[in-house]
Design an enzyme around this catalytic site. Structure first.
Site, PDB file in Angstrom:
ATOM      1  N   GLU A 553       0.859  -1.184   0.000  1.00 19.75           N
ATOM      2  CA  GLU A 553       0.000   0.000   0.000  1.00 19.75           C
ATOM      3  C   GLU A 553       0.893   1.231   0.000  1.00 19.75           C
ATOM      4  OE1 GLU A 553      -3.407   2.363   2.635  1.00 19.75           O
ATOM      5  OE2 GLU A 553      -2.665   0.417   3.326  1.00 19.75           O
ATOM      6  N   GLU A 640      -8.408   2.197  -3.112  1.00 22.50           N
ATOM      7  CA  GLU A 640      -9.008   2.131  -1.782  1.00 22.50           C
ATOM      8  C   GLU A 640      -9.882   3.364  -1.548  1.00 22.50           C
ATOM      9  OE1 GLU A 640      -6.397   1.269   1.409  1.00 22.50           O
ATOM     10  OE2 GLU A 640      -5.343  -0.341   0.363  1.00 22.50           O
ATOM     11  N   ASP A 669     -11.685   0.807   2.484  1.00 25.70           N
ATOM     12  CA  ASP A 669     -10.645   1.030   3.488  1.00 25.70           C
ATOM     13  C   ASP A 669     -11.275   1.277   4.855  1.00 25.70           C
ATOM     14  OD1 ASP A 669      -8.116   1.307   4.479  1.00 25.70           O
ATOM     15  OD2 ASP A 669      -7.869   3.385   3.836  1.00 25.70           O
ATOM     16  N   GLU A 725      -5.664  -4.732   8.718  1.00 25.49           N
ATOM     17  CA  GLU A 725      -4.601  -3.755   8.939  1.00 25.49           C
ATOM     18  C   GLU A 725      -4.153  -3.781  10.400  1.00 25.49           C
ATOM     19  OE1 GLU A 725      -5.442  -0.075   6.070  1.00 25.49           O
ATOM     20  OE2 GLU A 725      -7.070  -0.410   7.486  1.00 25.49           O
TER      21      GLU A 725
END
Length: 781
Positions: A553, A640, A669, A725
């Site tokens: 990312e 995202e 996201d 995440e």
């Protein structure tokens, strides 16, 4: 020898003399002005001339004020209006706006630069007025502006009987032509332009300022036209009472005068004397005539009156003479006098009502009844002379979303109800500072429990036309040394509360330093892309089954020469507020793709796109440009987006479909932190679901672990790749792998940095098998 006059003849002569004296006296005192104006309006209406079409009105209307959200507007907005008009081919532009005071240096410079680009084809308003001591002063644009634009007089001095009939062609003591004179340089210029209201002002092309700013304007309306920029919004009080049309904005009056000159219709006013002589002759003839039937007298008077009207109409049509025929009517019949007196009384009452209405609008918000900004400040300053004042500011959140769903009128009805509740809770002065902000002037501070009571009552649902509207409030408060200072400090406290996502805040002097820091960051941010101050780092994304790096990312970093390394948590919200996120977001997409290709990166690449980019930019064109210029394969790109963007539906869905048509995948996201809806998960074009790191930090809590398990199960059943995440420990990794997550990213696999090495070929790095197989390279099984 002359025969003596009979008693009847004497009476008729005396009556005629008295009538003539009354006619002269009443006419000299302007008694019949309003009624004469009514007849003139009728003549104007009968002709209804078509304007030239050379002049366009750019209107600062109520919708424009609402969307910009403040007045006076920043000078940069006026600059954008002027630049837009010049780009569209406008011939000349005149501002009916006061630029005689300075604003911030940056805003003043923006307008000065725009005026310079206009190359002398822009005019700025100049006008004289009386100061508090009764002295005449001139309001002239500041020298920065006057250096690049000529002046145009906008005074309106010729008001007769409460109606505006004429404008000065130029200043009597200065060589400043009016807007009409500027727009008609070759026309004969009288000392006073008496406006021909037979021109149909409803045919003047009118464009809302906010439509011009947004580009929603037909170019043909602007090209080679002369343009007047001014305000029709009631809140700005630039309104005048004129014949035929009633109350119209000041800029429209200026356009009417210009059209009058262009059509060669500047009217002549010979006064009352021609028709007074006719009236005297009529009275003399009536005194000489023997007594006849009333019906015959009435018929004769009616014929004379109709003939006079026809003559006046013909003179107006042929020679531009605006002729009063009231003395003829008054000399003919007493009944008409009574009706004219009644008409005058009605006119005066209407004018009084108009003035009272305008006075009310000057001090109150027309929709809620709350005090206006200026009136509230005056009231607070008055109270501060004898007591302390504590200012309590309330902001209604998310009104724009409600307006988009239910309409502006519904929102205003709800806001009116909120004001009524607030007024019932506090008899203190309440002002509407902006469309979504109310200010209350209290004689003592509120304790936290009192504030919560007020908020809870105001946040009770509102019912409008069958709709149930829920609002949320934030507050800011401050003591007041002066009204303006206290209001600014309360605004600062409210801004801090909003920035910190808190319910409210009391003003603290430390906020000033924070504000200056944010302002400095804001200014530096506007040139950061041009000065190459941004850089990218990449956070690895790991296949949870093989623990191999399969994607990254792209994360944005900013190192400012003035401020050093600035946290994205600080500068990204500011970029979204000032609009620079559009330029920054485009740079991120292009640079991430460029670096991936330059480093032969074979894995997937994720880039974030702000909701603001979808509303203010062509995201599809931007992504296509990044892919084309870099050569990065679109089927390895993840876009995202946030949950709040997806909830908007409509055009957003169409944009996401176009991005997928390019070959890119769409990921939600920070899932679980916004206003989620199961409906859009099943109906929108999505490929990945990213679980926010806040859930990972609290995995030890069984309830949070259950939430993550539910999200993972939902994502897998919908055929979505689930990315988690914030993974920082092996324990977290093992638990998330057991719950069924596909991909992980976090400090466990290294901090963001350069593009990582890839341990195996891309075609072996697939997502774990799903109920509906979805491959990480973007293909769908």
């Amino acid at each position: 020898m002359t025969a003596p006059l009979s008693v009847g003849a004497k009476f008729r002569w005396i009556a005629a003399a008295l009538a003539m004296l009354l006619l002269l006296t009443s006419t000299g005192f302007g008694v019949w002005g309003p009624a004469d104006a009514r007849l003139a309006e009728a003549r104007f209406t009968l002709q209804n001339r078509v304007p030239t079409g050379d002049i366009v009105f750019v209107d600062i209307d109520a919708r424009s004020l609402l969307e910009v959200g403040q007045w006076p507007w920043p000078r940069s907005i006026h600059a954008r209006l002027l630049d837009r008009l010049m780009d569209l081919g406008a011939y000349e532009v005149a501002f009916d706006i006061d630029f005689s005071t300075r604003s911030s240096p940056a805003e003043d410079q923006a307008l000065a630069d725009s005026l310079e680009r206009a190359g002398g084809y822009a005019y700025l308003a100049a006008f004289r007025q009386l100061d508090a001591g009764g002295r005449e002063v001139w309001n002239i644009p500041i020298p920065d502006f006057a250096a690049h634009a000529d002046l145009a007089l906008v005074n309106v001095d010729s008001i007769e009987g409460g109606l505006l009939w004429a404008l000065p062609a130029r200043a009597r003591d200065r060589d400043i032509p009016s807007i009409a004179a500027r727009f008609s340089p070759g026309s004969p210029l009288p000392a006073e332009i008496r406006i021909d209201y037979s021109i149909d002002l409803t045919r003047i092309p009118r464009i809302s300022a906010v439509d011009l700013l947004s580009g929603n304007v037909d170019t043909d309306l602007i090209r080679d036209r002369q343009v007047v920029i001014g305000a029709s919004a009631l809140e700005l009080h630039d309104l005048f009472l004129v014949p035929r049309y009633g109350i119209i904005p000041g800029p429209v009056v200026q356009i009417a005068a210009a059209e009058t000159l262009k059509l060669g219709r500047s009217l002549q006013w010979p006064g009352f004397w021609p028709t007074l002589l006719v009236g005297a002759l009529l009275l003399a003839i009536s005194a000489l005539l023997p007594r006849i039937a009333l019906v015959r007298i009435s018929a004769s008077i009616a014929a004379i009156s109709i003939g006079a009207e026809i003559a006046a109409f013909a003179l107006l049509e042929a020679y531009g003479l605006t002729l009063s025929i009231m003395p003829i009517h008054l000399a003919g019949v007493a009944v008409l006098v009574i009706r004219l007196l009644e008409e005058r009384a009605i006119r005066r009452r209407q004018l009084t009502q108009h003035r009272a209405r305008l006075a009310y609008l000057a001090n109150h918000d027309v929709r809620t009844g709350a005090m206006s900004h200026a009136a509230w400040l005056d009231e607070v300053d008055h109270r501060l002379e004898t007591q302390l004042v504590w200012i309590f500011l309330l902001r209604i959140r998310r009104l724009d979303q409600v307006a988009a769903a239910l309409g502006f009128q519904t929102v205003e009805a709800a806001v009116s109800q909120l004001f009524e509740r607030l007024h019932a809770l506090s008899p203190s002065p309440i002002g509407r500072m902006e469309s979504d902000i109310f200010a209350v002037a209290l004689d003592q501070p509120l304790v936290p429990s009192q504030i919560e009571t007020i908020l809870s009552r105001l946040e009770q649902p509102y019912e409008v036309d069958g709709h149930r509207i829920i609002v949320e409030l934030r507050w800011g408060a401050s003591d007041a040394e002066t009204a303006a200072t206290g209001l600014n400090q309360a605004r600062m406290a409210l801004a801090v509360a909003t920035h910190r996502a808190e319910r409210g805040a009391h003003y603290d002097p430390a906020f000033d330093a924070d504000l200056k820091y944010r302002q400095s960051i804001d200014l530096a941010l506007r040139s950061a892309v041009a000065r190459s101050e941004f850089s990218l780092v990449f956070q690895p994304q790991v296949d949870m089954e093989t623990r191999l790096t399969i994607g990254v990312e792209a994360l944005l970093r900013w190192t400012s020469p003035e401020h050093g390394a600035v946290s994205p948590a600080v500068f990204v919200p500011l970029a979204e507020e000032n609009g620079t996120i559009v330029e920054i977001g485009a740079w991120v997409a292009h640079e991430a793709c460029r670096l991936a290709v330059a480093n032969n990166w074979p894995g997937r690449l994720s880039v974030n796109v702000s909701p603001l980019q979808f509303t203010q930019d062509d995201v599809v064109a931007m992504i296509a440009s990044a892919l084309l210029q870099s050569g990065f394969p679109p089927n390895r790109l993840d876009i995202e987006v946030t949950e709040s963007l997806l909830a908007q539906g409509g055009a957003i869905v169409e944009t996401l479909e176009k991005l997928r048509d390019l070959g890119a995948s769409i990921a939600i996201d920070d899932f679980g932190t916004g206003y989620s809806s199961l409906n859009y998960l099943s109906s929108l074009p999505l490929d990945k679901l990213k679980i926010d790191q806040s859930f990972v930090r609290q995995l030890a809590n069984p309830r949070n672990a259950s939430i993550v398990e539910t999200i993972v199960s939902l994502g897998r059943r919908l055929g979505l790749v689930v990315v988690v995440e914030g993974v920082e420990t092996e324990a977290q990794f093992d638990l998330l792998a057991a719950l069924g997550c596909h991909i992980a990213q976090g400090y466990l696999f290294g901090r963001p940095g350069a593009l990582p090495a890839v341990e195996q070929p891309l075609n072996q790095q697939l997502a774990p098998p799903l109920e509906t197989p979805v491959l990480l390279d973007g293909t769908r099984g």
